[in-house]
Scaffold this motif. Structure first.
Motif, PDB file in Angstrom:
ATOM      1  N   TYR A  76       0.894  -1.088  -0.213  1.00  0.00           N
ATOM      2  CA  TYR A  76       0.099   0.210   0.144  1.00  0.00           C
ATOM      3  C   TYR A  76       0.925   1.135  -0.423  1.00  0.00           C
ATOM      4  CZ  TYR A  76      -4.406  -2.599   0.909  1.00  0.00           C
ATOM      5  OH  TYR A  76      -5.102  -3.952   0.693  1.00  0.00           O
TER       6      TYR A  76
ATOM      7  N   ARG B   5      -1.776  12.802   5.086  1.00  0.00           N
ATOM      8  CA  ARG B   5      -2.897  12.412   5.372  1.00  0.00           C
ATOM      9  C   ARG B   5      -3.724  12.345   4.410  1.00  0.00           C
ATOM     10  NH1 ARG B   5      -3.583  16.296   9.022  1.00  0.00           N
ATOM     11  NH2 ARG B   5      -2.600  17.325  10.158  1.00  0.00           N
ATOM     12  N   LYS B   6      -3.426  10.838   3.916  1.00  0.00           N
ATOM     13  CA  LYS B   6      -4.470  10.665   3.376  1.00  0.00           C
ATOM     14  C   LYS B   6      -4.895   8.766   3.680  1.00  0.00           C
ATOM     15  CE  LYS B   6      -5.841  13.033  -0.004  1.00  0.00           C
ATOM     16  NZ  LYS B   6      -7.322  13.513  -0.490  1.00  0.00           N
ATOM     17  N   GLY B   7      -6.405   7.995   3.132  1.00  0.00           N
ATOM     18  CA  GLY B   7      -5.663   6.410   4.087  1.00  0.00           C
ATOM     19  C   GLY B   7      -4.229   5.814   2.818  1.00  0.00           C
ATOM     20  N   PRO B   8      -4.430   4.857   3.527  1.00  0.00           N
ATOM     21  CA  PRO B   8      -3.675   4.133   2.425  1.00  0.00           C
ATOM     22  C   PRO B   8      -4.174   2.907   1.108  1.00  0.00           C
ATOM     23  CG  PRO B   8      -3.684   3.232   5.282  1.00  0.00           C
ATOM     24  CD  PRO B   8      -4.655   3.778   4.500  1.00  0.00           C
TER      25      PRO B   8
ATOM     26  N   ASN C 158      -9.862 -12.974   6.343  1.00  0.00           N
ATOM     27  CA  ASN C 158      -9.548 -11.801   5.198  1.00  0.00           C
ATOM     28  C   ASN C 158      -9.029 -10.537   6.252  1.00  0.00           C
ATOM     29  OD1 ASN C 158      -9.019 -11.187   3.134  1.00  0.00           O
ATOM     30  ND2 ASN C 158     -10.122  -9.783   3.255  1.00  0.00           N
TER      31      ASN C 158
ATOM     32  N   LEU D 205      -5.837  -9.312   7.943  1.00  0.00           N
ATOM     33  CA  LEU D 205      -4.608  -8.502   7.263  1.00  0.00           C
ATOM     34  C   LEU D 205      -2.733  -7.949   8.285  1.00  0.00           C
ATOM     35  CD1 LEU D 205      -5.276  -5.711   4.397  1.00  0.00           C
ATOM     36  CD2 LEU D 205      -4.749  -8.472   3.858  1.00  0.00           C
TER      37      LEU D 205
ATOM     38  N   GLN E 257      -7.817  -4.167   0.909  1.00  0.00           N
ATOM     39  CA  GLN E 257      -8.965  -3.799   1.531  1.00  0.00           C
ATOM     40  C   GLN E 257      -8.939  -2.343   0.788  1.00  0.00           C
ATOM     41  OE1 GLN E 257      -8.514  -3.650   6.225  1.00  0.00           O
ATOM     42  NE2 GLN E 257      -7.966  -6.067   5.939  1.00  0.00           N
ATOM     43  N   HIS E 258      -9.762  -2.131   0.763  1.00  0.00           N
ATOM     44  CA  HIS E 258      -9.951  -0.129   0.452  1.00  0.00           C
ATOM     45  C   HIS E 258     -10.293   0.649   2.135  1.00  0.00           C
ATOM     46  CE1 HIS E 258     -11.431  -1.816  -3.375  1.00  0.00           C
ATOM     47  NE2 HIS E 258     -11.522  -2.811  -2.934  1.00  0.00           N
ATOM     48  N   PHE E 259      -9.427   1.576   2.563  1.00  0.00           N
ATOM     49  CA  PHE E 259      -9.667   2.236   3.057  1.00  0.00           C
ATOM     50  C   PHE E 259      -9.981   3.912   2.772  1.00  0.00           C
ATOM     51  CE2 PHE E 259      -6.614   0.195   6.132  1.00  0.00           C
ATOM     52  CZ  PHE E 259      -6.439  -0.354   5.549  1.00  0.00           C
ATOM     53  N   GLY E 260     -11.172   4.032   4.070  1.00  0.00           N
ATOM     54  CA  GLY E 260     -10.992   5.461   3.673  1.00  0.00           C
ATOM     55  C   GLY E 260      -9.696   6.603   3.935  1.00  0.00           C
ATOM     56  N   ASP E 261      -9.862   7.731   4.012  1.00  0.00           N
ATOM     57  CA  ASP E 261      -8.739   9.063   4.373  1.00  0.00           C
ATOM     58  C   ASP E 261      -8.570   8.713   5.735  1.00  0.00           C
ATOM     59  OD1 ASP E 261      -9.198  10.867   0.774  1.00  0.00           O
ATOM     60  OD2 ASP E 261      -8.120   8.631   2.093  1.00  0.00           O
TER      61      ASP E 261
END
Lengths: 111, 111
Positions: A36, A41-44, A97, A99, B100-104
């Protein structure tokens, strides 16, 4: 021993250099491996996703998995200032699932 | 094309106050997760929900509760906030055996 070890030391490289990042792990059940990228200041966000051993290439990015050594790597060729971010390795064995994450490497590409 | 949406983005609380962090995903994923990210500690799983109607503890659940309201929404509640809960909180979602998809994130400061 943590399941995933990633040296969190910051890494500074000049623009155009090759960036090499790696993680080691202890759980032999891990089969799915991810890298990732996380900007400040952002998500992965997912960069690379591989299953089992081998190499995967996507543009300037190459992910390698060596299950026999429990070692994964990410290479960034011709690095750009826009590659400056934190890179986290992650892996799972499937099942629930969940991680397991490394702590992340901060990379700075200097113009 | 929102993906995972977290609200609020920033919050300051006083010790002892309560708060609920909201998360919604529009990808029809079964699984959802809450993490906290602290300097030098990486991402740590607080709670997860493998499917609608189920929740399970992760690595650091103490001081938190969760609710899987429906397939789209997964909320995290701090009943009595403590300074040790100052962190950046990330929500994520996934389908089985995928990334996985992440938010910010929500940046939470507790005074």
């Amino acid at each position: 021993q943590k399941e995933v070890e990633q040296d969190p030391g910051p890494l500074s490289v000049p623009e155009g250099a090759i960036v090499s990042l790696n993680c080691t792990y202890s759980n032999s059940a891990f089969q799915y491996f991810m890298w990732y990228r996380q900007y400040s200041r952002k998500g992965p966000e997912l960069l690379m996703y591989t299953y089992s051993s081998g190499n995967k290439e996507d543009g300037r990015f190459t992910a390698q998995v060596d299950k026999s050594s429990k070692y994964i790597s990410l290479f960034i060729r011709d690095s750009q200032p826009s590659d400056s971010a934190t890179y986290l390795c992650a892996m799972t064995g499937g099942g629930n699932n969940r991680l397991a994450f490394g702590k992340g490497n901060q990379v700075v590409v200097i113009p | 094309n929102a993906g995972v949406t977290q609200t609020p983005k920033f919050q300051v609380l006083k010790t002892g106050q309560s708060m609920t962090l909201q998360c919604a995903q529009d990808m029809n994923h079964n699984s959802m997760y809450w993490y906290r990210q602290d300097p030098g500690m990486g991402l740590r799983l607080i709670y997860y929900s493998a499917s609608e109607g189920t929740t399970d503890k992760g690595e650091v659940p103490n001081g938190y509760n969760v609710s899987r309201l429906n397939k789209r929404e997964f909320s995290l509640r701090l009943e009595s906030a403590a300074p040790s809960q100052t962190s950046v909180y990330f929500c994520a979602s996934s389908e089985a055996l995928t990334y996985q998809h992440f938010g910010d994130g929500t940046r939470l400061s507790i005074l």
